[in-house]
Design a protein around this motif. Structure first.
Motif, PDB file in Angstrom:
ATOM      1  N   PHE A  73     111.675  39.823  71.474  1.00  0.00           N
ATOM      2  CA  PHE A  73     110.370  39.405  70.963  1.00  0.00           C
ATOM      3  C   PHE A  73     110.149  40.011  69.574  1.00  0.00           C
ATOM      4  O   PHE A  73     110.486  41.165  69.334  1.00  0.00           O
ATOM      5  CB  PHE A  73     109.243  39.885  71.891  1.00  0.00           C
ATOM      6  N   TYR A  74     109.554  39.226  68.687  1.00  0.00           N
ATOM      7  CA  TYR A  74     109.117  39.689  67.369  1.00  0.00           C
ATOM      8  C   TYR A  74     107.599  39.492  67.292  1.00  0.00           C
ATOM      9  O   TYR A  74     107.127  38.431  66.885  1.00  0.00           O
ATOM     10  CB  TYR A  74     109.788  38.890  66.247  1.00  0.00           C
ATOM     11  N   PRO A  75     106.809  40.478  67.677  1.00  0.00           N
ATOM     12  CA  PRO A  75     105.349  40.278  67.741  1.00  0.00           C
ATOM     13  C   PRO A  75     104.698  40.251  66.362  1.00  0.00           C
ATOM     14  O   PRO A  75     105.093  40.981  65.445  1.00  0.00           O
ATOM     15  CB  PRO A  75     104.866  41.496  68.540  1.00  0.00           C
ATOM     16  N   PHE A  76     103.679  39.397  66.225  1.00  0.00           N
ATOM     17  CA  PHE A  76     102.860  39.315  65.018  1.00  0.00           C
ATOM     18  C   PHE A  76     101.385  39.347  65.404  1.00  0.00           C
ATOM     19  O   PHE A  76     100.959  38.625  66.317  1.00  0.00           O
ATOM     20  CB  PHE A  76     103.110  38.006  64.245  1.00  0.00           C
ATOM     21  N   ARG A 250     100.183  45.024  74.303  1.00  0.00           N
ATOM     22  CA  ARG A 250     101.648  45.013  74.191  1.00  0.00           C
ATOM     23  C   ARG A 250     102.107  45.314  72.767  1.00  0.00           C
ATOM     24  O   ARG A 250     103.299  45.448  72.512  1.00  0.00           O
ATOM     25  CB  ARG A 250     102.183  43.641  74.610  1.00  0.00           C
ATOM     26  N   LEU A 251     101.157  45.441  71.850  1.00  0.00           N
ATOM     27  CA  LEU A 251     101.489  45.742  70.461  1.00  0.00           C
ATOM     28  C   LEU A 251     101.480  47.249  70.202  1.00  0.00           C
ATOM     29  O   LEU A 251     101.820  47.698  69.117  1.00  0.00           O
ATOM     30  CB  LEU A 251     100.481  45.050  69.534  1.00  0.00           C
ATOM     31  N   SER A 255     103.102  50.774  74.973  1.00  0.00           N
ATOM     32  CA  SER A 255     103.696  49.717  75.786  1.00  0.00           C
ATOM     33  C   SER A 255     105.214  49.762  75.762  1.00  0.00           C
ATOM     34  O   SER A 255     105.866  49.026  76.490  1.00  0.00           O
ATOM     35  CB  SER A 255     103.223  48.347  75.279  1.00  0.00           C
ATOM     36  N   GLY A 256     105.786  50.633  74.907  1.00  0.00           N
ATOM     37  CA  GLY A 256     107.238  50.713  74.784  1.00  0.00           C
ATOM     38  C   GLY A 256     107.780  49.960  73.582  1.00  0.00           C
ATOM     39  O   GLY A 256     108.984  49.966  73.338  1.00  0.00           O
TER      40      GLY A 256
END
Length: 750
Positions: A73-76, A250-251, A255-256
């Motif tokens: 995952f690449y979160p934005f 989750r950001l 959350s790891g």
């Protein structure tokens, strides 16, 4: 034609100040190509980031098509610099590409890529490197986040910020310009190759947006042959890309997520302020106003005076610490002192809903299927569980492996919030039968996309979400229910951490009553208690060894603390404890462990003799000891005699009898000594007292079977002094005939 140039913007991920600075820098530069550190497989779906229906936070998701559980995952967030760079290019109709080492290489590279996937870490910033921490330490700050916040997030003049970041990172990497980690070397070599290709295509002003640590490695594009040689022969696998909704929770680092931040909600607040974010007073006032509004929504005191005082305190703290403006730490301390008066509970609320935030993103309908959807469809085909719109009954025999897998799949989806199956009534006997009413809803496809934040397979996602729920659960009984759900849903990777959590919570729980509830209460979803899961786990082939350890510890703590929670209680509390004692006694009997049984019987024996013990509990404990022959009839008679002595209030004595006779009255029918004690005591009561205790005794006798009540009645009839039944009753015939005539009239009219 002017020579092609590339402009490097080294950023820290997920910061509103750097995102705002980057947006202004891009506007000033007006590039003809934007390159962003990210997976090239995502290039075809980047236009979706400018879709009107897309709402951050979201994540680019790249996964192996053959094994969807291999994914990154690449979160934005909306304040992420990469997201702003991509959307800037899309709105300006400028080409935008991702330039990191493709995931078809990364996922194929032995264990390095595997470790990133398992930790849920975006490879945008390698977690082994902490350049901000090093700079913060040199500047006298305790952590990189606070240093970056003051340098960038609170900076008003950002004209030279990116050149300063590049210079700082170059100094840090001066002694080791080439990464020693081959994985990092591959990535930077690929980025330089992408830049060279862009120049060959004729782009003149190339904007390069990358993690600050990588910026110095992209200044020079020499040594192309060296890079090509390094990248030659890298392994490859097939990959695909899509989007998934994300959350601020989750950001976070907690959350790891390796490139996570501590306070997404706070950063979102700064981003929402727009240009007003440079006005420290406005930011502080707006933040404290949100704090007050949140507390009022939860019926906590928060007035305008509180807001004013909290703003003043935050500004004073910043001045004392020689900070230019109040940061989050000053705002937290001011809120704790003014709004919460030092209380942790309101601060936890503020932290959860404002500092971290509960925002969840959404993605457009045009988004390709996520791996979680693909995994579910594969399992449905394999298990022959075709989803249908009509409601149908699924009957399972859990002795069959295929049926156990079907049961687990339905339960795993339930843990993800997809109620595909509704538990049905089980006919017949045995613990191996299970029924479900299945009905697929169109909304489940949307729910699956939303659940993609938890993982790429049904089992993996259910595990992650279950562990997240467990960590947030403050009630021991709720945690036990989660454990049961995980056991029945076949989530082996969740059991060990869940047992650790349960052991920890149980150890820190001093309330024996709560422990008894946790041990015996049945979860509504699984229709099973922790004890039942341990006792009948073999039907589902569950590994119950860890449960046995936790249950044993809970039984020990229950026995130790039982007397304390039963002493000096009122009638209502005694009734509650009586129900708990009965349930726990049945549970310990079901477990069949001699050591646990001995502990329990010893604790019950203490209740019988303990001072200030409610009669209901003492009598019930006496009965339970009698049933297992731990107490003789003579000893029980002596205890009953003490309870019925004239010094005891009649209501207390009646409660003792109620406890003694709970469940069955057969033994007093055949025990002359106990019968005589109760009969004699009743004979000593005056009319007023007797009327007071009759409801208590009636409640007790109502629990007996009809046969038991008949035998008790016969025993009373045969007792000496019993009033004989009159064989001939005298009736007033005239009055009876008048009554019958009136009844006949009423019936006829109806």
């Amino acid at each position: 034609m002017a020579p092609a140039t590339h402009h490097i913007f080294g950023i820290r991920h997920h910061g509103p100040g750097s995102a705002r600075s980057l947006r202004r820098a891009l506007t000033e530069l007006a590039p003809d190509l934007v390159l962003v550190e990210g997976p090239p497989e995502a290039d075809p779906i980047l236009p979706l980031l400018a879709h009107p229906a897309l709402e951050p936070p979201i994540a680019l998701l790249v996964y192996a098509t053959e094994r969807p559980d291999q994914a990154v995952f690449y979160p934005f967030a909306r304040f992420s610099p990469e997201f702003q760079a991509i959307t800037y290019a899309l709105h300006q109709q400028i080409p935008v590409r991702c330039m990191d080492l493709p995931q078809f290489h990364q996922l194929a590279l032995e264990k390095t890529g595997e470790a990133h996937r398992e930790a849920g870490v975006s490879p945008i910033l390698h977690p082994a490197e902490d350049p901000l921490g090093a700079l913060a330490l040199a500047a006298g700050y305790s952590d990189g986040e606070r240093w970056w916040e003051e340098l960038v997030e609170q900076r008003r003049d950002d004209a030279a910020i990116f050149s300063a970041v590049l210079e700082a990172m170059s100094a840090l990497r001066e002694d080791q310009p080439t990464p020693t980690d081959p994985y990092e070397a591959y990535r930077e070599a690929w980025m330089r190759r992408t830049l060279r290709q862009a120049r060959r295509e004729g782009f003149q002003r190339i904007a390069v947006v990358c993690g600050a640590w990588h910026a110095p490695a992209l200044v020079s594009l020499d040594a192309a042959r060296t890079d090509d040689q390094l990248l030659k022969g890298l392994p490859k696998i097939k990959t695909a890309a899509t989007l998934a909704p994300w959350t601020y929770g989750r950001l976070t680092v907690a959350s790891g997520y390796g490139a996570g931040i501590a306070s997404p909600g706070w950063y979102d607040h700064l981003w929402a302020m727009g240009e007003a974010a440079h006005d420290a007073t406005a930011v502080t006032i707006q933040w404290m106003t949100r704090v007050a509004r949140l507390l009022r929504q939860h019926d906590l005191d928060a007035s305008s005076a509180h807001i004013i005082e909290a703003v003043r305190l935050a500004e004073a703290l910043a001045a004392l610490r020689e900070h230019p403006v109040p940061g989050l730490s000053e705002l937290e301390e001011a809120a704790r002192a003014v709004f919460c008066t030092g209380n942790d509970a309101p601060m936890r609320l503020i932290h959860q809903q404002l500092i971290v935030g509960e925002r969840i993103g959404s993605i457009p309908d045009e988004t390709p299927l996520v791996p979680l959807q693909q995994d579910l469809r594969q399992q449905q085909r394999r298990l022959r569980m075709k989803p249908t719109a009509e409601r149908r009954l699924l009957e399972l025999d859990l002795r069959k492996a295929n049926h156990r897998e079907q049961s687990a799949l339905v339960r795993q989806l339930s843990l993800l919030g997809l109620a595909w199956g509704e538990p049905g009534d089980v006919t017949g006997t045995g613990t191996f039968r299970e029924t479900w009413w299945l009905q697929w809803q169109p909304a489940f496809d949307v729910a699956l996309i939303e659940a993609a934040i938890w993982g790429t397979t049904v089992r993996g996602a259910a595990t992650a979400r279950t562990l997240d729920r467990a960590r947030k659960s403050d009630v021991l009984g709720d945690l036990v229910a989660i454990v049961n759900q995980a056991l029945f849903a076949d989530l082996p990777d969740a059991i060990s951490p869940l047992m650790d959590l349960l052991q920890q919570r149980a150890t820190h729980t001093n309330d024996a009553g709560a422990l008894m509830d946790a041990l015996t209460s049945e979860d509504r979803q699984t229709r099973s208690s922790l004890v039942n899961s341990l006792r009948y786990g073999s039907v589902r082939e569950l590994d119950t060894s860890l449960i046995a350890i936790v249950v044993d510890g809970m039984v020990t703590r229950i026995c130790i603390g039982l007397s304390n929670v039963c002493t000096n209680v009122n009638d209502e509390a005694a009734a509650t404890m009586s129900r708990r004692i009965a349930a726990t006694n049945a549970a310990i009997g079901l477990l069949g462990q001699p050591a646990q049984r001995e502990q329990w019987l010893t604790a019950l024996a203490h209740l019988v003799q303990a001072p200030h013990m409610h009669g209901l509990i003492a009598g019930q404990s006496c009965r339970l000891l009698l049933d297992v022959e731990r107490l003789s009839n003579d000893a029980a008679a002596r205890l009953l005699s003490q309870a019925l002595s004239p010094s005891q209030p009649p209501t207390a004595a009646a409660a003792w009898i109620e406890g003694l006779l709970q469940g069955s009255g057969m033994f007093i029918v055949h025990d002359e000594q106990l019968w005589h004690l109760i009969d004699t005591w009743l004979g000593t009561l005056n009319d007023e007292t007797f009327q007071t205790i009759v409801p208590l005794l009636r409640r007790t006798f109502a629990t007996f079977t009809r046969h038991e009540r008949h035998l008790l009645g016969e025993r009373v009839k045969q007792a000496p002094g019993a009033r004989p039944r009159e064989e001939h009753l005298r009736f007033d015939v005239a009055r009876a005939e008048a009554a019958l005539a009136r009844i006949q009239l009423i019936v006829t009219r109806r």
